[in-house]
Motif scaffolding. Structure first.
Motif, PDB file in Angstrom:
ATOM      1  N   LEU A   1       0.834  -1.271   0.099  1.00  0.00           N
ATOM      2  CA  LEU A   1      -0.117  -0.115  -0.066  1.00  0.00           C
ATOM      3  C   LEU A   1       0.660   1.056   0.031  1.00  0.00           C
ATOM      4  N   VAL A   2       1.938   0.993   0.689  1.00  0.00           N
ATOM      5  CA  VAL A   2       2.752   2.172   0.721  1.00  0.00           C
ATOM      6  C   VAL A   2       3.511   2.606  -0.393  1.00  0.00           C
ATOM      7  N   GLU A   3       3.920   1.637  -1.363  1.00  0.00           N
ATOM      8  CA  GLU A   3       4.334   1.773  -2.697  1.00  0.00           C
ATOM      9  C   GLU A   3       3.664   2.102  -3.781  1.00  0.00           C
ATOM     10  N   ASP A   4       2.172   1.789  -3.371  1.00  0.00           N
ATOM     11  CA  ASP A   4       1.233   2.193  -4.607  1.00  0.00           C
ATOM     12  C   ASP A   4       1.004   3.710  -4.414  1.00  0.00           C
ATOM     13  N   PRO A   5       1.320   4.495  -5.561  1.00  0.00           N
ATOM     14  CA  PRO A   5       1.078   5.695  -5.694  1.00  0.00           C
ATOM     15  C   PRO A   5      -0.479   6.409  -5.502  1.00  0.00           C
ATOM     16  N   PHE A   6      -1.254   5.245  -5.894  1.00  0.00           N
ATOM     17  CA  PHE A   6      -2.601   5.708  -5.873  1.00  0.00           C
ATOM     18  C   PHE A   6      -3.516   4.980  -4.725  1.00  0.00           C
ATOM     19  N   GLY A   7      -2.602   4.469  -3.771  1.00  0.00           N
ATOM     20  CA  GLY A   7      -3.024   3.635  -2.572  1.00  0.00           C
ATOM     21  C   GLY A   7      -3.855   4.423  -1.773  1.00  0.00           C
ATOM     22  N   GLU A   8      -4.705   3.980  -1.152  1.00  0.00           N
ATOM     23  CA  GLU A   8      -5.730   4.808  -0.091  1.00  0.00           C
ATOM     24  C   GLU A   8      -5.226   4.522   1.190  1.00  0.00           C
ATOM     25  N   ASN A   9      -5.483   5.524   2.103  1.00  0.00           N
ATOM     26  CA  ASN A   9      -4.949   5.486   3.517  1.00  0.00           C
ATOM     27  C   ASN A   9      -3.512   5.020   3.661  1.00  0.00           C
ATOM     28  N   GLN A  10      -2.779   5.733   2.791  1.00  0.00           N
ATOM     29  CA  GLN A  10      -1.398   5.465   2.863  1.00  0.00           C
ATOM     30  C   GLN A  10      -0.741   6.294   4.015  1.00  0.00           C
ATOM     31  N   GLU A  11      -1.370   7.309   4.840  1.00  0.00           N
ATOM     32  CA  GLU A  11      -0.773   8.040   6.026  1.00  0.00           C
ATOM     33  C   GLU A  11      -0.873   6.872   7.068  1.00  0.00           C
ATOM     34  N   GLN A  12      -2.089   6.430   7.010  1.00  0.00           N
ATOM     35  CA  GLN A  12      -2.298   5.631   8.116  1.00  0.00           C
ATOM     36  C   GLN A  12      -1.605   4.333   8.155  1.00  0.00           C
ATOM     37  N   VAL A  13      -1.473   3.897   7.202  1.00  0.00           N
ATOM     38  CA  VAL A  13      -0.443   2.639   6.866  1.00  0.00           C
ATOM     39  C   VAL A  13       1.177   3.034   7.232  1.00  0.00           C
TER      40      VAL A  13
ATOM     41  N   ARG B   1       1.925   5.258   9.368  1.00  0.00           N
ATOM     42  CA  ARG B   1       1.905   5.416  10.704  1.00  0.00           C
ATOM     43  C   ARG B   1       1.973   4.051  11.337  1.00  0.00           C
ATOM     44  N   TRP B   2       1.371   3.120  10.932  1.00  0.00           N
ATOM     45  CA  TRP B   2       1.299   1.557  11.481  1.00  0.00           C
ATOM     46  C   TRP B   2       2.663   0.980  11.121  1.00  0.00           C
ATOM     47  N   LEU B   3       3.105   1.400  10.152  1.00  0.00           N
ATOM     48  CA  LEU B   3       4.411   0.411   9.936  1.00  0.00           C
ATOM     49  C   LEU B   3       5.588   1.170  10.825  1.00  0.00           C
ATOM     50  N   GLU B   4       5.431   2.610  11.167  1.00  0.00           N
ATOM     51  CA  GLU B   4       6.457   3.170  11.959  1.00  0.00           C
ATOM     52  C   GLU B   4       6.117   2.620  13.419  1.00  0.00           C
ATOM     53  N   GLU B   5       5.166   2.373  13.715  1.00  0.00           N
ATOM     54  CA  GLU B   5       4.756   1.648  15.312  1.00  0.00           C
ATOM     55  C   GLU B   5       5.206   0.357  15.526  1.00  0.00           C
ATOM     56  N   GLN B   6       5.553  -0.484  14.425  1.00  0.00           N
ATOM     57  CA  GLN B   6       6.012  -1.667  14.582  1.00  0.00           C
ATOM     58  C   GLN B   6       7.291  -1.656  15.233  1.00  0.00           C
ATOM     59  N   PRO B   7       7.554  -2.783  16.175  1.00  0.00           N
ATOM     60  CA  PRO B   7       9.011  -2.879  16.709  1.00  0.00           C
ATOM     61  C   PRO B   7       9.823  -3.333  15.936  1.00  0.00           C
ATOM     62  N   GLU B   8      11.018  -2.560  15.887  1.00  0.00           N
ATOM     63  CA  GLU B   8      12.229  -2.702  15.127  1.00  0.00           C
ATOM     64  C   GLU B   8      12.898  -4.187  15.069  1.00  0.00           C
ATOM     65  N   ASP B   9      12.897  -4.904  14.042  1.00  0.00           N
ATOM     66  CA  ASP B   9      13.372  -6.156  13.783  1.00  0.00           C
ATOM     67  C   ASP B   9      14.992  -5.920  13.864  1.00  0.00           C
ATOM     68  N   THR B  10      15.459  -6.691  15.022  1.00  0.00           N
ATOM     69  CA  THR B  10      16.804  -6.541  15.356  1.00  0.00           C
ATOM     70  C   THR B  10      17.613  -7.961  14.946  1.00  0.00           C
ATOM     71  N   ALA B  11      17.089  -8.620  14.144  1.00  0.00           N
ATOM     72  CA  ALA B  11      17.659  -9.810  13.719  1.00  0.00           C
ATOM     73  C   ALA B  11      19.050  -9.679  13.012  1.00  0.00           C
ATOM     74  N   VAL B  12      20.031 -10.476  12.995  1.00  0.00           N
ATOM     75  CA  VAL B  12      21.241 -10.166  12.115  1.00  0.00           C
ATOM     76  C   VAL B  12      20.790 -10.227  10.538  1.00  0.00           C
ATOM     77  N   ALA B  13      21.367  -9.467   9.956  1.00  0.00           N
ATOM     78  CA  ALA B  13      21.300  -9.600   8.422  1.00  0.00           C
ATOM     79  C   ALA B  13      21.144 -10.780   7.594  1.00  0.00           C
ATOM     80  N   GLU B  14      21.976 -11.652   8.258  1.00  0.00           N
ATOM     81  CA  GLU B  14      22.212 -12.800   7.453  1.00  0.00           C
ATOM     82  C   GLU B  14      21.527 -14.214   8.072  1.00  0.00           C
ATOM     83  N   TRP B  15      20.503 -13.889   8.934  1.00  0.00           N
ATOM     84  CA  TRP B  15      20.037 -15.050   9.907  1.00  0.00           C
ATOM     85  C   TRP B  15      19.419 -15.982   9.066  1.00  0.00           C
ATOM     86  N   GLU B  16      18.578 -15.803   7.872  1.00  0.00           N
ATOM     87  CA  GLU B  16      18.074 -16.686   7.165  1.00  0.00           C
ATOM     88  C   GLU B  16      18.981 -17.826   6.363  1.00  0.00           C
ATOM     89  N   SER B  17      20.338 -17.157   6.345  1.00  0.00           N
ATOM     90  CA  SER B  17      21.135 -18.192   5.580  1.00  0.00           C
ATOM     91  C   SER B  17      21.592 -19.216   6.531  1.00  0.00           C
TER      92      SER B  17
END
Length: 422
Positions: free
Chosen positions: A190-202, A204-220
């Protein structure tokens, strides 16, 4: 490791990852180092907090040492054919697990959440050792209660994987993780869609999510999902290796002159360790000494009352050294005059960008490790390598960037001059 200078501690921890757990391998010094680190955990000096190369956010040295021990314990579960190294190194790593468990157990109830999470993650991985597996019932409830709901995606994966291995029901945790990821994917779309609705709310929601502190290579390092590069199907042959562009004609001295092969130094690189004679974590003085050249130009920026070095250009060697907090984190190689850096004898400098990208995608990419910058530059997280384009008159040639984990987000990591210079 216990130096009063935070920069020295950060560099020491970075060296632990680069030198003793490199590319899913342990080495003869890794097991002894793990035992030494475990003895340091109750030293009051490990309470000092700072930021670290491999994880987002600030945390104590104690928490970060426990994170390193978790990575060590994770890799110790691999088999030799999975990249572990020699059978002797594997046996030595596994032999440390009971002793490490004894030293780490007290921190599983620590008042500091990040210490407690790291200790539980390490313990859960150490309990893969049959000699201490009888302790599983003691720790399984804490793994579910603490790790399974952590903001750190690596810890959550450890909880799901270990609980399932212990015969516990993890279906609810798996469903919750899928829902979490689906919600994040929908919000980002939704954030990447230039015509998406409710971008500001989305947003804000993303900014409120806790930061993922996992190591960058953990999936490997996810044992159950470990994969190797897939050979090309018969109908999709491997692309031809890229070749460096021809040098400029003899006598041409214009601004777009492409150096001859004999004018370029030959460098190799080790992912997340360094390239040529320079290593990540070096200071400007150490870089200059290694290159035998003083920088031709240096760029600084103001951060409050501090003035920090952003990058330094070394014209004779044809590289740009980009620094953060005074330490080397990225090396950009000039497409026209820089050293020829090779991967498996294949050139990466001064080539046609699309050819290099196609070859790297086929050669190196693990699932999820390829990403693109906002400018469309491919970034290979498994190699710590980004391929940017640099103009040479009316053609574009590859300008490879060799990066630490914290630099993989090019848009936020690179100074504006780097974007403008090519």
């Amino acid at each position: 490791m216990l130096a009063a200078d935070p920069a020295l501690r950060v560099r020491a921890v970075g060296d632990l990852y680069r030198l003793l757990l490199h590319q899913e391998k342990v080495f003869p010094a890794s097991a002894p180092a793990a035992l030494v680190l475990a003895r340091l955990l109750d030293d009051p000096r490990t309470l000092a907090e700072t930021g670290w190369e491999h994880r987002a956010g600030r945390r104590s040295l104690r928490a970060e040492l426990l994170n390193w021990l978790a990575s060590f314990a994770d890799i110790a579960r691999l088999d030799v054919e999975d990249g572990m190294g020699t059978a002797q190194a594997l046996a030595a790593a596994r032999a440390t697990r009971p002793a490490l468990h004894v030293r780490i157990a007290d921190f599983c109830d620590d008042d500091d959440l990040r210490v407690r999470e790291a200790a539980l993650a390490t313990t859960a991985l150490l309990l893969a050792d049959p000699a201490i597996a009888s302790s599983v019932p003691r720790y399984a409830p804490a793994v579910r209660k603490v790790l399974a709901v952590s903001a750190d995606s690596y810890y959550r994966w450890i909880a799901r994987e270990r609980l399932a291995a212990w015969g516990e029901d993890a279906t609810g945790l798996i469903a919750a993780e899928e829902e979490r990821q689906a919600a994040l994917d929908r919000a980002r779309a939704l954030v990447e869609d230039p015509f998406g609705e409710n971008q500001e709310q989305v947003i804000r929601w993303l900014e409120e999510q806790p930061e993922d502190t996992a190591v960058a290579e953990w999936e490997s390092r996810r044992r159950a999902e470990r994969t190797r590069p897939t050979p090309a199907a018969p109908y999709e042959p491997a692309p031809e290796p890229p070749m460096a562009a021809p040098a400029s004609a003899a006598g041409y001295c214009g601004p777009w002159r492409i150096a001859r092969e004999d004018e370029r130094a030959e460098w190799t690189f080790t992912p997340y360790v360094g390239v040529g004679p320079v290593h990540f974590g070096m200071t400007l003085e150490e870089i200059a000494s290694a290159l035998g050249e003083r920088p031709a130009f240096s760029s600084y920026s103001d951060h409050g009352e501090d003035r920090q070095l952003d990058y330094a250009d070394f014209a004779e060697n044809g590289i740009r050294a980009l620094l953060r907090d005074g330490r080397l984190g990225c090396v950009a190689v000039n497409a026209l005059t820089g050293p020829q850096v090779r991967l498996d004898a294949v050139p990466l400098t001064g080539c046609v960008p699309a050819r290099v990208e196609d070859w790297l995608v086929h050669r190196t990419v693990r699932p999820g490790s390829l990403r693109y910058s906002v400018a469309g530059d491919p970034v290979f997280a498994d190699l710590g390598l980004a391929i940017r384009s640099q103009q040479a008159g009316d053609i574009a040639l590859t300008r490879p960037l060799f990066l630490l984990h914290g630099w993989l987000d090019l848009w936020h990591s690179l100074p504006s001059d780097e974007w403008n210079s090519v």
